[in-house]
Design a protein around this motif. Structure first.
Motif, PDB file in Angstrom:
ATOM      1  N   ASN A 176       0.837  -1.198   0.000  1.00  0.00           N
ATOM      2  CA  ASN A 176       0.000   0.000   0.000  1.00  0.00           C
ATOM      3  C   ASN A 176       0.870   1.246   0.000  1.00  0.00           C
ATOM      4  O   ASN A 176       2.048   1.204   0.360  1.00  0.00           O
ATOM      5  CB  ASN A 176      -0.957  -0.003   1.190  1.00  0.00           C
ATOM      6  N   GLY A 177       0.288   2.354  -0.375  1.00  0.00           N
ATOM      7  CA  GLY A 177       1.095   3.545  -0.625  1.00  0.00           C
ATOM      8  C   GLY A 177       1.786   3.473  -1.964  1.00  0.00           C
ATOM      9  O   GLY A 177       2.747   4.198  -2.224  1.00  0.00           O
ATOM     10  N   VAL A 178       1.281   2.583  -2.834  1.00  0.00           N
ATOM     11  CA  VAL A 178       1.859   2.357  -4.163  1.00  0.00           C
ATOM     12  C   VAL A 178       3.355   2.068  -4.027  1.00  0.00           C
ATOM     13  O   VAL A 178       4.201   2.702  -4.670  1.00  0.00           O
ATOM     14  CB  VAL A 178       1.612   3.544  -5.125  1.00  0.00           C
ATOM     15  N   ASN A 211       0.639  11.682   5.266  1.00  0.00           N
ATOM     16  CA  ASN A 211       0.252  12.808   4.429  1.00  0.00           C
ATOM     17  C   ASN A 211       0.668  14.140   5.047  1.00  0.00           C
ATOM     18  O   ASN A 211       0.512  14.372   6.249  1.00  0.00           O
ATOM     19  CB  ASN A 211      -1.264  12.817   4.223  1.00  0.00           C
ATOM     20  N   ASN A 212       1.214  15.029   4.221  1.00  0.00           N
ATOM     21  CA  ASN A 212       1.399  16.423   4.597  1.00  0.00           C
ATOM     22  C   ASN A 212       0.079  17.132   4.304  1.00  0.00           C
ATOM     23  O   ASN A 212      -0.283  17.336   3.141  1.00  0.00           O
ATOM     24  CB  ASN A 212       2.549  17.042   3.794  1.00  0.00           C
ATOM     25  N   ASP A 213      -0.640  17.480   5.350  1.00  0.00           N
ATOM     26  CA  ASP A 213      -1.994  17.988   5.170  1.00  0.00           C
ATOM     27  C   ASP A 213      -2.036  19.363   4.520  1.00  0.00           C
ATOM     28  O   ASP A 213      -3.032  19.717   3.877  1.00  0.00           O
ATOM     29  CB  ASP A 213      -2.719  18.032   6.522  1.00  0.00           C
ATOM     30  N   ASN A 281       2.452  19.270   8.544  1.00  0.00           N
ATOM     31  CA  ASN A 281       1.803  20.317   7.743  1.00  0.00           C
ATOM     32  C   ASN A 281       2.785  21.428   7.380  1.00  0.00           C
ATOM     33  O   ASN A 281       2.425  22.595   7.332  1.00  0.00           O
ATOM     34  CB  ASN A 281       0.581  20.876   8.479  1.00  0.00           C
ATOM     35  N   GLU A 282       4.034  21.048   7.110  1.00  0.00           N
ATOM     36  CA  GLU A 282       5.025  22.030   6.683  1.00  0.00           C
ATOM     37  C   GLU A 282       4.707  22.573   5.292  1.00  0.00           C
ATOM     38  O   GLU A 282       4.087  21.882   4.476  1.00  0.00           O
ATOM     39  CB  GLU A 282       6.426  21.401   6.660  1.00  0.00           C
ATOM     40  N   ASN A 283       5.179  23.773   5.023  1.00  0.00           N
ATOM     41  CA  ASN A 283       5.027  24.307   3.673  1.00  0.00           C
ATOM     42  C   ASN A 283       6.268  24.055   2.811  1.00  0.00           C
ATOM     43  O   ASN A 283       6.286  24.401   1.635  1.00  0.00           O
ATOM     44  CB  ASN A 283       4.709  25.814   3.698  1.00  0.00           C
TER      45      ASN A 283
END
Length: 741
Positions: A176-178, A211-213, A281-283
């Motif tokens: 999973n997660g390809v 995931n980075n939201d 959630n970093e940019n």
């Protein structure tokens, strides 16, 4: 040592393991089922595992295949009193063995040896394990034979040797997660009986699972991670062999996706456990690039007096990363994860035209490392009553490190190359030469009693140059490491041993701009009692050890992100005690049970440095809580247990079902013990069908999808107003197929 409820629990646990087997095996006393006999080379001789007077957890090639061990993380999860935590960059890990902890940018507490060649940097430890013959984990200081990096223990990894017949296999898998993986190996003769070769390779990639939201992209992606290894076995004569080995690894993957931990909005809570904000959630999407090339040459000359061995190794390792360091973004948190004070300062001095609160901070580091090592040793014949090992070792290391912090205006990693945005620019060039002499002698005092004594002298000369200022610092660290063991063979199925051993981890320099420029060497003294036993005609193996250690100048690590400092310092006095239990049982011809229990209790007895106390106090650490606390990254209980069922599907197809359970107890993140991660429970399942030329497996890891951190840094040790955690991997499932030819 006080005899308390913990001791009672340990004794009760050992008895509880043994008693159920007694009834099960008594009902089938004439059954000839036995466990596989394991032969190890952890003391430079071929020995039965049950004859080695050291606490050793070993994995054979069949264990590796049955459990689906494909990385260092996999076998460490099955080793009591040992943990491995991802952190920082893709290639960075913190290994902890019996309470002795890995330090970032410093020597490992565990000697890692692959095919006789030491892996002398922490970036070499995290690896894909493919085409492996055996893994041996030795616990307790092994400095006498393995040197300065064996203060907590040693890991001996043996890859498969070239064969005299052509053979090969290919394994392909999806997850999973390809995710996709591909392994392959080809082996055979170039000149039959004289020159043999083996070539193996491994490839990994995944889109990721975390995931980075903010960016809506996966943070733990692996664009590629591939390795190649070639071996050439030249049998020049009946008594002279030459083993040449070359390997190359290259990867590009996610990096530094830490999470600001706010404990559901209550800043007064410090519990070190996962909270509602678990996804990064970093940019700036972190990225690590790395590559390693290794070359080794091993020569064995057999004589009537013993075997003379020479091992030459060279490593060229490079890694760089670019990432966020405020671990947030403008939309989510205008203070950028607790950096409001620093951002305000930058704005007040007019460093950047953008007002504080609308810019963030990024980080990056470039590492370039070269290692050249040479070992020569002589091992006397195994059958002599008096046996000995003599040797010498030398290693030269060059290590260049460039660390930068930069103002994040656009969210691009390339901002690190803009001089107008960089406000921390630290460089260091390190060179060190280390050498040692060692010896070990064994003597059979009687048919049942054996004495073993070892001694090693290490000298490590370190030099650091600041390329900016030209400042040069030099320091030499030395250590004498004795070891003594008495072993008594009660009968052919059981022995006991008592050991006194020592270990040494060299000191060194922090970066030139760091508040604490030097850290001292760490020495550890260990006392251990152990037993190795086989029961019911070798259908049950039960090994146990209890130990007490004292560490002088225990090394630990913390960050000051507000100034970009990575700091190593020492705790003057630390006490460690615990127990190790390993067991295997053949319940029936088709059902096997296995597992282990580890307990480690560490206690900080004395902090020592007044400068360290003052520095941490000013950062907000309550130093009155430190004395009596446990050491950083220590896990108290580590328990693993599994059961494997082998069965016949058809006359040509065999089946296997396997269940593995792992319990990780409380994790103590820093020296004040105010951040403690709750225990976690990991369940892995695996099913395999196999025939002579193929096999197919399906698996799931972390079945319960536990949420946890693999690293956690309290704000008081970061110079920030918040804590920062590194999220562990969620549930992973997949399938793979192998074809042999």
């Amino acid at each position: 040592m006080t005899y308390n409820r913990k001791n009672i629990l340990a004794t009760s646990t050992a008895l509880a393991i043994l008693m159920p087997f007694s009834a099960a095996f008594a009902a089938d006393e004439e059954n000839l089922i036995t466990l596989e006999e394991i032969v190890v080379t952890s003391q430079y001789r071929e020995q039965r595992l049950q004859e080695v007077p050291v606490a050793v957890t070993a994995f054979t090639s069949s264990d590796i295949a049955n459990a689906g061990i494909s990385s260092t993380q996999d076998f460490i999860d099955m080793t009591p009193n040992m943990t491995l935590d991802d952190s920082f960059t893709y290639g960075n890990t913190f290994v902890v063995l019996r309470g002795v902890t890995q330090i970032n940018n410093a020597d490992s507490p565990v000697a890692i040896v692959v095919d006789g060649v030491p892996q002398n940097n922490q970036k070499q430890f995290k690896m894909d394990l493919f085409d492996i013959e055996r893994i041996e984990v030795l616990k307790g200081p092994q400095g006498a034979l393995y040197g300065r990096n064996a203060i907590g223990g040693a890991i001996n990894i043996v890859t498969k040797q070239p064969t005299n017949e052509m053979e090969g296999k290919v394994t392909a898998g999806i997850s999973n997660g390809v995710g996709f993986n591909l392994d392959g190996v080809v082996s055979g003769p170039i000149v039959e009986d004289k020159v043999l070769f083996r070539v193996a390779g491994s490839y990994r990639q995944t889109d990721g699972l975390i995931n980075n939201d903010f960016l809506d992209q996966k943070a733990d992606f692996v664009d590629h991670d591939y390795s190649f290894r070639g071996k050439l076995d030249i049998r020049a004569s009946d008594n002279l062999t030459l083993d040449l080995r070359a390997s190359y690894r290259k990867y590009q993957a996610g990096s530094s996706y830490d999470v600001p931990v706010r404990h559901n909005g209550d800043p007064t809570i410090r519990d070190g456990s996962a909270n509602d904000i678990f996804n990064p959630n970093e940019n700036i999407l972190g990225l690590t690039n790395g590559e390693t090339a290794e070359f080794t040459a091993k020569i064995d000359l057999e004589t009537e007096y013993g075997v003379l061995t020479s091992i030459t190794g060279y490593t060229d390792l490079k890694e760089y990363y670019r990432a966020d360091i405020d671990f947030s973004n403008q939309a989510f948190d205008p203070t950028f994860g607790g950096f409001a004070g620093l951002l305000g300062f930058l704005d007040s001095i007019g460093a950047f035209p953008t007002p504080a609160g609308t810019i963030g901070i990024g980080q990056g580091q470039d590492l370039d490392l070269d290692l050249l090592s040479q070992e020569v040793r002589f091992v006397s014949p195994d059958e002599d009553r008096f046996r000995y090992i003599l040797g010498g070792f030398f290693i030269h290391t060059n290590r260049d490190l460039h660390t930068r912090l930069f103002a994040d205006v656009t969210g691009e990693r390339s901002q690190i190359d803009d001089p107008s945005l960089v406000f921390v620019n630290s460089q260091e060039s390190n060179s060190n030469d280390a050498w040692s002499l060692f010896g070990q002698a064994e003597y059979d005092l009687t048919d049942k009693l054996m004495a073993q004594v070892s001694l090693r002298y290490d000298e490590d000369s370190r030099e650091q140059t600041d390329p900016v200022s030209g400042l040069v610092r030099e320091r030499t660290f030395t250590s004498v490491q004795p070891k003594a063991t008495l072993t008594y063979q009660f009968n052919e199925d059981s022995l006991g041993y008592a050991t006194y051993s020592t270990g040494f981890r060299s000191g060194g320099f922090n970066a030139p701009v760091v508040t604490f420029p030097v850290f001292e060497d760490e020495t550890l003294t260990n006392y251990e009692l152990g037993a190795k036993t086989s029961w019911f005609d070798n259908r049950l193996v039960l090994n146990a050890a209890v130990f007490y250690s004292n560490s002088d100048d225990f090394q630990f690590f913390f960050l000051d992100l507000a100034t970009g400092q990575q700091i190593i310092q020492n705790l003057e006095d630390v006490a460690i005690w615990g127990l190790d239990i390993d067991f295997q049982a053949a319940l029936t011809e088709d059902i096997k049970l296995f597992g282990g229990i580890g307990y480690t209790d560490t206690e900080i007895k004395k902090v020592g440095s007044e400068d360290l106390i003052a520095g941490l106090t000013s950062a907000g650490v309550d130093m009155s809580l430190v004395v009596g606390s446990r050491t950083p990254k220590t896990t108290d209980w580590t328990i693993n247990a599994g059961i494997q069922y082998d069965f016949e599907v058809t006359d040509a197809i065999e089946g296997m079902l396997r269940f593995d359970y792992e319990y990780r107890g409380k994790k103590y993140w820093q020296i004040d013990n105010q951040d403690v991660q709750d225990p976690i429970h990991m369940i892995n399942l695996r099913a395999t069908a196999s025939a002579e030329s193929w096999s197919v497996s399906a698996y799931v890891k972390n079945l319960l999808n536990e949420r946890y951190y693999t690293d956690f840094n309290p704000g008081e040790f970061l110079g920030l107003a918040i804590d920062v955690g590194y999220p562990g991997r969620p549930r992973v499932y997949g399938a793979e197929a192998t074809f042999r030819f």
